[in-house]
Structure formats: C-alpha cells, structure tokens
Design a protein around this motif. Sequence first.
Motif, short mmCIF file in Angstrom:
data_model
loop_
_atom_site.label_atom_id
_atom_site.label_comp_id
_atom_site.label_asym_id
_atom_site.label_seq_id
_atom_site.Cartn_x
_atom_site.Cartn_y
_atom_site.Cartn_z
N ALA A 21 0.74 -1.17 0.02
CA ALA A 21 0.07 -0.17 0.06
C ALA A 21 0.88 1.28 -0.21
O ALA A 21 1.89 1.46 0.63
CB ALA A 21 -1.01 0.03 1.39
N ALA A 22 0.45 2.20 -0.58
CA ALA A 22 1.10 3.62 -0.85
C ALA A 22 0.80 4.61 0.37
O ALA A 22 1.30 5.49 0.63
CB ALA A 22 0.90 4.34 -2.13
N ALA A 23 -0.58 4.23 1.06
CA ALA A 23 -1.08 5.15 1.86
C ALA A 23 -0.20 5.15 2.94
O ALA A 23 0.29 4.21 3.29
CB ALA A 23 -2.36 4.72 2.12
N PRO A 24 -0.29 6.28 3.85
CA PRO A 24 0.47 6.51 5.03
C PRO A 24 -0.09 5.39 6.09
O PRO A 24 0.59 5.17 7.09
CB PRO A 24 0.48 7.83 5.54
CG PRO A 24 -0.74 8.33 4.70
CD PRO A 24 -0.70 7.49 3.35
N LEU A 25 -1.46 5.29 6.14
CA LEU A 25 -2.26 4.28 7.15
C LEU A 25 -3.06 3.44 6.12
O LEU A 25 -3.74 3.74 5.27
CB LEU A 25 -2.78 5.21 8.16
CG LEU A 25 -3.43 4.43 9.03
CD1 LEU A 25 -3.79 5.46 10.34
CD2 LEU A 25 -4.81 4.20 8.91
N VAL A 26 -3.01 2.09 6.76
CA VAL A 26 -3.84 1.13 6.26
C VAL A 26 -4.62 0.54 7.45
O VAL A 26 -4.01 0.09 8.47
CB VAL A 26 -3.22 -0.03 5.56
CG1 VAL A 26 -4.03 -1.09 5.01
CG2 VAL A 26 -2.17 0.59 4.44
N ALA A 27 -5.97 0.61 7.23
CA ALA A 27 -6.71 0.10 8.39
C ALA A 27 -7.56 -1.27 8.14
O ALA A 27 -8.17 -1.19 7.11
CB ALA A 27 -7.78 1.06 9.08
#
Length: 277
Positions: A21-27
Amino acid sequence: MRRQIPAQSLLNDRIALVEQAAAPLVALASDYAAGSSVAPHSHPRDQLMHAVSGVLHVRTAQGSWVVPPDCALWIPAGCVHAVEMAGPVSMRSSYLRPGATGLAADRPRVLAMSALARALTVEAGHVADIDRPDRRESLVMELLIAEIPRLPEQPLALPLPADPRLLRLCRAFLETPSARISLQDWADRAAMSRRSLTRHFRAETGLSPERWRQQACVLWALPRLLAGRGVTAIALELGYDSPAAFATMFRRLLGISPRDWRAGRDPLRPEAAPAPR
C-alpha cells in the motif's frame, strides 16, 4: 486446542497488502471466535492493534502484553508477535509507515484509547480505496496519526528478563501467579540475595520484582473479570488476604477499581468517573 486464525496464506496476503500500500495508514478489521490465535508473524509497518470488544493477549520475545477493550497495543515494525483471544474479539488494526507517529520503536506498549482515537480507528477501517482516499478519509487518517502519540501508556506489559534464572522465575509465576510468593522465595530459588535479585531484575526489565508480579496478577485478572468472575473469587485465587487488598493494588496500577473496569468505564473521560458518594 487453539485454532490458528487467519490461515497462514491469508495472513501472508494481509502482510503483502500492508507492504504494497502507498497510503500512510492502512486499516483492517478482523473478527475472531473465542479461543482463536494468530501465529507468530511481523509486519513491515508499525501497528496499532485495538480490540473493539474482547481481550487480546500478545506475546513477543520481549515479553507479554494484555490489551483490554479500552486500550490498544503499539507494535513496532518488524516485531514478531503472536496473538491469543480471550473470548470473542472484534479487532481493528491500523498499519502506519515506520516513524510516522514519532513513537519509539524499542518495544511494544499498551496505550489507553481516547474516545477520539476509537472513533478514528473505526472510521479508518471504512476507507474503500486504500491508495485513493477522498478528502474526508485523508483527514481521518491524518488525525489518527496525530492522535496516537497523545495516548498515555498503561502498565499492562510484562517484559521478560534474559537471565535464565530470572526467566525461569517469571515463567513459573505466569503459570500460577500468587501474591503469597515472597521476594525471599524468589531469591532462594535463584540462589541470589534479595538485593542482587532486585538489582538484576530491574536492570533487565525496567521494573522491580514486586511491581512486575503485581502487573502479572492484574494481567491474569483482566480476562477473568471480563468473563464475569467475581472480584472476591479472583482475589482469593491470587492469594490476596482480602478483596480490598486486591482492589487497592488494581486501582494503584490502573487508576480504576476492578468493578468499574469491568463495567466498561473509561478513566480518560470525565463523565466515566464514579459519582461522588
């Protein structure tokens, strides 16, 4: 017999998702049946592990952590950990780029969840497209990242010493915790003086033997309180002379009584404080 959930292939898929994932946060959200467990593994990101309901017991080479519903466990990237569920568990995990929150990466730590952090954790799990969040979703993730370092650490950790003599004492105590085992008993078993044992124990764990054993008793009691066991029965099983003695120790460590903790009160919120009597 504990079940390894999720299956190793599914666990590997989730680790790959987090890593790619490129996102700073993965939930991500996970629901587990009572008695489930997750095999030892690690993540390429820091993890905030929060049980919306149920109690988590997490083990690493550094020690043992118990995570009740009003708390979360901060796990640094690369830390190998296994998870056991005390009853049914609804888990929400947030995976962040290493160093994004500024929290030290030396060890896991139990954090008290604020109402804001809980709400943001749940909302972050609703992001439909991890790598293309809309503006609201981006703001939710940014605020959660900013909120995490504000969460106070809780005394719900049991770091383990490396010294074989001390490690044997700790593991035996975890099997059958008891307030009746004296420091002299430990010193005799380790063939050490009380002063030497205390000095070595504090150097290796950061805790005195007395404080470590009190925390072990609290960690043993938490899932039993949640399961509905009476405070008196728990106190007597742990070897305390009275329920009041156990409750005093419990309150000293957690800032709340066993009964109030079981009632689900959050000591971080003013409205959760017991009414004056």
